[in-house]
Structures are given as structure tokens and as C-alpha cells.
Enzyme design. Structure first.
Site, mmCIF file in Angstrom:
data_model
loop_
_atom_site.group_PDB
_atom_site.id
_atom_site.type_symbol
_atom_site.label_atom_id
_atom_site.label_comp_id
_atom_site.label_asym_id
_atom_site.label_seq_id
_atom_site.Cartn_x
_atom_site.Cartn_y
_atom_site.Cartn_z
ATOM 1 N N GLN A 36 -11.816 0.011 5.558
ATOM 2 C CA GLN A 36 -10.963 -1.071 6.044
ATOM 3 C C GLN A 36 -11.546 -1.717 7.301
ATOM 4 O O GLN A 36 -12.317 -1.094 8.013
ATOM 5 C CB GLN A 36 -9.561 -0.540 6.407
ATOM 6 C CG GLN A 36 -8.676 -0.235 5.223
ATOM 7 C CD GLN A 36 -9.133 0.965 4.434
ATOM 8 O OE1 GLN A 36 -9.529 1.971 5.010
ATOM 9 N NE2 GLN A 36 -9.132 0.877 3.109
ATOM 10 N N LYS A 38 -10.199 9.407 -0.572
ATOM 11 C CA LYS A 38 -10.062 8.019 -0.144
ATOM 12 C C LYS A 38 -11.450 7.431 0.004
ATOM 13 O O LYS A 38 -12.195 7.800 0.903
ATOM 14 C CB LYS A 38 -9.325 7.917 1.175
ATOM 15 C CG LYS A 38 -9.324 6.492 1.711
ATOM 16 C CD LYS A 38 -8.454 6.323 2.913
ATOM 17 C CE LYS A 38 -8.562 4.907 3.426
ATOM 18 N NZ LYS A 38 -9.783 4.694 4.195
ATOM 19 N N SER A 81 -11.224 10.230 3.905
ATOM 20 C CA SER A 81 -12.157 9.146 4.261
ATOM 21 C C SER A 81 -13.327 9.607 5.128
ATOM 22 O O SER A 81 -14.247 10.223 4.597
ATOM 23 C CB SER A 81 -11.403 7.954 4.843
ATOM 24 O OG SER A 81 -10.624 8.264 5.927
#
Lengths: 487, 487
Positions: free
Chosen positions: A335, A331, A306
Site C-alpha cells: 500500500q 498478505k 506482510s
């Protein structure tokens, strides 16, 4: 056969906080104003339709009224929310109870309250890897390689590392009476340490010969941006000629932090990352920085996820940096967490957007390919040897295979590395035993296996064996030379 | 290394219904009057307290309002119920959607609607093991070993077995146009079969030499009790001297059915099984039968669960029967299903009680130990060989190990069975190839591997190799002889 065991088992390092794989949007970011909050604000009505509430209530009644054991209603309701999250089939959307939520937020903030010692598991003991600079542990005199025996009279013997960590940690201001075994002293040493807020060391920097700077980022916490800038400035003030940024095994962190870091390398006006919301609207984050004139390489591996991948994408596509190492994790989602709405300290972490690299590709489940692939030696990821049974000539199993990989990594020649213990393996074991002043038997008993593993851990910690770091520095060195000869 | 693969992969037999591991209480049983039903009846109020409903509703709102992809509310609510069930940490309590619920009930009833062919997966093809007696498939002329190519024009190529089964099955009265490949006929044969209700063959019986009866029970469905009684009566009318009951790999079924069967062997007044409800109240099920004068042995293995274990416990502790084979599965709980309450065809299966053996022991997670332990040969549970890479001298991996176990089982001597391909293994492969009229190379290529597996499947189907059955019959024979000499 070993695929599921490839995670390094010998070195369980630095489990201070339990940082989850995440890319987090901090609350002041534009994404965080959620429609959910709006619905909730609209006068106490909640979102369950009548038939949904009835079905859920019926299920709860049937379970509570009929299950053969006592049922905890709170657990049932938490289970229901867990189940909703699971039905999304998104590993990054999850419900966290109060305690997990607290640990998650500490990890995002990059600080926690405790004594401030990075610990690892060493032969079942809790060993201090290093006390964190300025932490209560360091001030009290805890040193690297100290073995923590007990905390407030409770023995840590036989505990899993995370259970032990839970006992060592505690609220700010509380006392931890720590009993420590130190090599060279006969009886345990007692320390009384007052726990305090401790910053995680998420940035470590040093200068290599040839004025090549190296900055390692272990995760992107809220305080990582400032720490990075300060270390980078220090290196630049020492007339740094090139930089290696190391995000290997960095699981991610806060989106705004990685954008701030990338901003320093990406020239003004160029894209750092694009974020696409659920309505497919794309928001381009554009650099306000100036870029750098020195060469930069970024080291990554399959544990780089990420935020690390955002940095990799930005540096590669918008700042001309070389990516080195292994394919990254893959990823590509963002979020955010909703913690006030549930009202009881628990929180929902929900995937709210995709992120795309500057050129618009979504790397989710694919990862980013390095420009130059460099792998670590196989002995970096070997599993420990089962010490209950001795291994000897003609034995054939995966423990022999692991031992052969270790022997080979340490420079003894076991002939093969497929798990069949042949004559050459016997010879290699004898040579190893002789070099370690063990009884020379050619048989791998528990003692020989332990010596093999200790020798291997020492080898892995030797920077000279870090292929990826060596290649990263070498590449920067080449680019410095090339740019010098062009002048 | 092979532990997690020990389930037989070569023979995927008889997946007609998807019978779950269960011990089911039929609705007229006293346990089934649930407090839950009472609560539900009390005037439309449902069981969610206001703060529970608010938390669940808030979570649902947050997910629906923020998740980066479209969200299906029905899936969320189903997920919530799944999550409640999971929070019980009881693998036998579960929520089933409409389709799964239907399959579950068919399995309990021991009948389903379809064409009535027992199928298995054979080299990626759907092969008929046998048409069920009296079924539409049998009447239409489907035979064992027929390969089903397509149903109503839809090819079964490349489908998982359960996906293929789903295409073959259908409601009573509907037509299945089945295209079949049969050895010896050049082009596919077309059958039009009208689907009907088909009874599963849960009881199979035959007489062995010496008037020893053998009854196999594959699961305890609602119609199994009657079928068992009728087969037993037939055997007794043929002057049976002793009986072997085979519940190997029998996952269980309906509690009242197994009690009915045990009732025929346990003498009047003795306990068959005790059931303990959530308030610890015990209900003893006592035999109303007369017992039998002939010796009985019961064959079980680690796939014998719940109702099978009730039968084992009752026959051993209250009827003097010998248990033979392996330790049983270990499931000591009773479930019931609630299907009307949820109102949409879905159901909750909930564990409502423990069951105990006649002497009061709870065998949950422990299983029942056989009186005489008999295991099957290792080649009964060997995994298939990966056919992408040829195996030859000096190869060392788990495929070689599997091949060695197969060779050994077939009577060729591979020297070792640990995965190292040595000279003796080469010789054994050559002997096998020669006996199968393959090219004699000593190398296990895809063709040799396939021949090995086919030969093994044939061997496993040979009753002479069934150690457990042979021992069971032998034991009964001994007991008959002993009782004769006592007269």
C-alpha cells in the site's frame, strides 16, 4: 464453536499505537509517484465526469432533503469516499479521517507523543506492562504493574483500553497528571508527567545460553531498521553463534525497512523480494549485503503479516534460514498513502502492487508454510470464563471447556476438555483450590475462576512454556553443532 | 452458543420474491412530495458543492490511477452512493442497483413475472412447496413436492436457492423449459411454461371449528388490502363469531395498505397510526370505519415488523384486540423510494418519518409486547445437524444438542438437551431408529440425522403443534363465550 474467539482474550498487551495491518511504501520510493498526483496537478479540473457528479449530487440532495433526521454533509462526503474504497473489496485499501490518519502515520513512524507507557487491561484496570526506556513515564518513576486510576482528574474506570489510551496520550509538551495505585502503598500516588515524542520499542534483543541471540521485531516502523542493526551488532560483538528472529504477531510495516533488514542476511546478488505493479512490471530487489555465516531461524505465526512475510520469504529462499512456528497470515500486497491530495488531513491508503517471494510466488491469502511446524499449547488462546454463573459437576458449556483447558495447562488433570464437567474435573478443581489456598468446594465460582485466570496469565508469561521459542533456539543449537562437527 | 443460529434453518420456505423489511409510502401519499425533487427541478444544477466535488473527484482519480487492479468507474460511483447511505447508520435507508430495485418494486407490488411456484431448498434440491393458484406453473401441471432439476437446459444443481430462483424467473411472455423429478415417475418430466405476471399470495384464510376465522397476512403489498377485504367478507358471510389475524414473520409493506386494513377494525374517529416528519409535525391517521362487534386476536412474533406492528398497535390500542405470541421486531420508521431522479433504474430508499402508535409511543428497536406471551416449542428453531461426523455416546457438542432437541420434540426422551450424549440419549436414538425402521445402533450417522430432520419438518408443519395459533383460537373462543354469557 470457539473458532471466532480464538484470539487471546486474557492478555491484551501493548496497545500503545493502533498499528494497522499494512505494508507501506515510504514516499521517496519509486512506486509512490502516482498517476493520480499528475492528474491533480493538471490545472484544477477534477476527475468526476458530469453524469457521475450529477448522480452523486442528486443522491446527496435526496438524502439531505428527505432523511427523517438531521444530516451532516461532511459525514455524507466521507461516507461516499469510504464507499468507493469498499467497492474495491480490498481490505487493505481504505479512507482515513484526520484522527485515524494521524494515528496511522505515528504507527508507521514508530513514534507517538505521550507519556510512554505500555499498558494492558487487567480485570478492568489499566495496568502498566512496562514504561518505555527513556520515556517521560520512566523518568517520572512509573513502574511495571502500576495501575493508572485517572488522568487529569478523569477516571479511567469502566473505559475500554483504547479509550483509556486516548485519555493518557496527548500532544508533546502537555501535562498529564496521573494518579496511580501501586501494590504496597496505601493511597494513590500522583505523578505530573510532561508528554513528549516517544519511540515505540519495535526491537528487543537478548542472548540465550550457548551464545544464541534472539531478536524480536514487533513491527517494521521507519526507525526499526536502525534499531535492528544496532542490536544485531551488539550481539555479534558478544560472539553470537546463531540467531533466532521472532516476528510472531508482527503485522508488518514499511517495505524499505524490511528490505534493509533482509539485506544483512541475504548474500549479494540474490533476490529479497519482487514487486509487481498494475502493468505486471516486476521490480526485483536484490541484496547488496554479504550474508551471514551463522545459522538463523525465524519464528512466525498466523499473526505474522506482510513485511514479516517478506522477511520470512527472503530468509528462507535466499538465505537458507529455517522458518518455524505456524503458517503465516497471507498478505501479499503493498500500500501507499495519499495524504496531501485530499487537502484536509484525511488520507487514502491504496493497494498499489503485489509483492512476490524471491522464487516468484504470490502468498496472498495463503501465507507461508513453516519448514518446521510448532504450535503453542492450547491454553495460550483460551477465552476467559464468564463469572456470573458458577460451574459445577454436570454443567456442560463452553465456560467449563475453557476452565478445563486452563486446569490442564496448569498441570491439574480435568479428565476431559470438551466442556462436560465430570467427576475428574471436580477433583482437579479441588486440587487447584487447595494449591491456591481457596475454599475447597470443587465448584468454579467467580473467585476460583479469577484465580485460574491469574495463574494462567502467569504461566503464559513464563518463557519455559513458549514451545515455539524453545524449538527455535533448539534448532539453532543443532545447526551450530552440525556445522562444528563438519569442520 | 446457538444464539446466532436461532433462525430456522430447516425450513427455508417461500423465497419467491426477496421482500425486504420495509414500510413503504406509495407515491401518491402526502409524504412523497420531497424537497429533493424540488431541488432537482430547479434548473440542472446539482447539489455537490465545489469542494465536495473536488474531494470526491480526487479520491476517484487516486483510486483509478493507483490501484493495483483494474477499476470499474461505475462500481466506484455506486460504491460512493452506498457509502453515503451507510454513513446515515440507518439499516432501512439504502441504495439499490437496477436489478435489486426491480425486485424491490415487485415485492411492494405483490406481483412478479415468472412461472408462479413457491419453492424451498430440500437437501440441496429446489423443491416446489406449492404452485400459486392460477399461475402458469399450476396451469402447466407443476405439483407440490416436484423437484426442479433444470431450466432451459441449465442445471440448478449446487446453486443457492436465490440463484436458482433467478434462473426460474424471467420476463412476461418468455418460455421456461422446466425439467422436473416427481416421486413415482422414473424419468424427468418436461414442461414448457410461458412466464406471466403472478400475484403473490399475501393473504390466506380459513374457518376453524366454532366459526372462528383465521386470516394470515404474509406481507402488506399493494394488492393485499383488497385480498384481505374479500377474504374477511367471505368469512363474515359464513357467520364468523371471532377472528385471529396472523402476522407472524410478516416483514411489513405499504403504509396505506395497513391503514386500510386497520380501518375495518378501528371504530370511527379513533387513531390508527401517527406519522411524525423530520420537522416533528405529526399527522394522525383516523379511522373512517365502523369497528367490529366480534372479538379479534392478533398473532405476532419477533419477525413481525413495521406495517405488522402498526396493525398490532392500532388493533390493541384503538380496537380492543388482544396481541398474542412474542415481542415484535421493533421498526418504527417509514421509507419512501426515489427511483426516477437517478435516471438509470437505480433507486434510493430513504427513511422519511417515524410512525407512532395511537397513544404516541415510538416502538423503534423495542417492539410491541404481546398481551399474552406464547412461545413456540424449542424444536421450531433448531439448527440442522452436521452430517459429516457420526454422533454417539460421550460425544459432546452442539450437533448433539440439536439432535436432542429434535428427539425431544418428536416425543423420544433424550434425557438432556445440553449437547452431552448420555445413555438416555442412546436409548432415545435407538427408539427413534426402530420407529423409522432404520438399523438400530444408537449412533446418529448421516442417515439417522436426515430421518430426524425430515420427521421434524413434518412435525413443525402440523398445525396441532403451533402453540401460538392454538392459543390465539382458544382466546377468541373464550371471549365469544364470555360475551355470550353477558347477554
Amino acid at each position: 464453536m470457539l473458532k471466532k474467539q480464538t484470539v487471546v482474550l486474557l492478555l491484551i498487551l501493548a496497545i500503545v499505537g493502533s498499528s494497522a495491518l499494512t505494508l507501506f511504501v515510504s514516499k521517496d520510493h519509486s512506486f509512490a509517484t502516482s498517476p493520480g498526483a499528475g492528474i491533480l496537478a493538471s490545472g484544477g479540473s477534477n476527475g468526476l465526469k458530469q453524469e457521475e457528479a450529477k448522480k452523486l449530487g442528486t443522491a446527496l440532495d435526496l438524502i439531505e432533503g428527505n432523511y427523517y433526521q438531521d444530516v451532516d454533509r461532511t459525514k455524507l462526503v466521507d461516507g461516499a469516499i469510504n464507499g468507493m474504497m469498499q467497492s474495491l473489496e480490498d481490505p487493505y485499501s481504505s479512507y482515513m479521517g484526520k484522527q485515524t490518519a494521524k494515528e496511522f502515520e505515528e504507527s508507521i513512524e514508530g513514534s507517538f507523543s505521550g507519556i510512554g507507557a505500555e499498558v494492558s487491561s487487567d480485570n478492568g484496570n489499566v495496568m502498566v506492562v512496562s514504561p518505555i526506556k527513556g520515556s517521560p513515564a520512566e523518568k517520572a518513576g512509573i513502574r511495571a504493574k502500576d495501575i493508572i486510576l485517572s488522568v487529569n482528574g478523569q477516571s479511567l474506570q469502566g473505559l475500554e483500553l483504547n479509550e483509556a489510551v486516548a485519555k493518557i496520550r496527548g500532544p508533546k509538551g502537555s501535562e498529564a497528571k496521573v494518579s496511580v495505585k501501586r501494590t504496597g502503598t496505601a493511597s494513590p500516588i500522583e505523578f505530573v508527567i510532561v508528554r513528549d515524542d516517544v519511540d515505540l520499542e519495535t526491537v528487543k534483543a537478548h542472548m540465550e545460553p550457548g551464545k544464541i541471540g534472539v531478536i524480536e521485531i514487533t513491527q517494521f516502523s521507519l526507525n526499526t531498521g536502525e534499531r535492528f542493526k544496532s542490536e544485531l551488532t551488539k550481539l555479534e560483538q558478544q560472539d553470537m553463534k546463531g540467531l533466532v528472529i521472532d516476528v510472531r504477531n508482527n503485522p508488518g510495516g514499511v517495505l524499505s525497512v524490511v528490505i534493509d533488514i533482509a539485506d544483512q542476511f541475504v548474500p549479494q546478488g540474490k533476490v529479497i523480494v519482487q514487486v509487481e505493479d498494475k502493468d505486471k512490471k516486476r521490480d526485483k530487489n536484490v541484496s547488496k549485503g554479504k550474508g551471514k555465516s551463522y545459522p538463523v531461524t525465524l519464528l512466525m505465526n498466523k499473526g505474522s503479516a506482510s513485511a514479516s512475510e517478506i522477511l520470512a520469504g527472503a530468509l528462507q529462499q535466499s538465505a537458507g534460514a529455517k522458518l518455524m512456528g505456524e503458517n503465516s497470515f497471507g498478505k501479499g500486497t503493498v500500500q501507499t498513502s495519499f495524504e496531501k491530495q485530499l487537502g484536509d488531513g484525511s488520507l487514502l491508503k491504496i493497494t498499489i502492487a503485489k509483492w512476490l517471494t524471491p522464487n516468484g510466488s504470490w502468498i496472498h491469502k495463503k501465507g507461508i508454510k513453516p519448514d518446521i511446524a510448532v504450535s503453542q499449547p492450547d491454553y495460550f488462546s483460551v477465552a476467559p470464563i464468564n463469572k456470573k454463573v458458577s460451574l459445577q459437576y454436570n454443567t456442560n458449556n463452553s465456560d467449563v471447556k475453557n476452565a478445563q483447558i486452563m486446569l490442564d495447562g496448569l498441570g491439574f488433570k480435568p479428565g476431559r476438555k470438551d466442556g462436560f464437567f465430570d467427576q475428574k474435573t471436580t477433583t482437579a478443581v479441588k486440587e487447584f483450590q487447595s494449591s491456591e489456598k481457596l475454599k475447597v468446594t470443587g465448584i468454579i465460582d467467580a473467585k476460583t475462576a479469577e484465580s485460574l485466570e491469574s495463574a494462567l496469565i502467569k504461566a503464559i508469561r513464563d518463557p519455559k512454556r513458549d514451545n515455539q521459542m524453545k524449538s527455535g533456539i533448539e534448532e539453532v543449537r543443532k545447526e551450530i553443532a552440525a556445522s562444528a562437527s563438519n569442520k
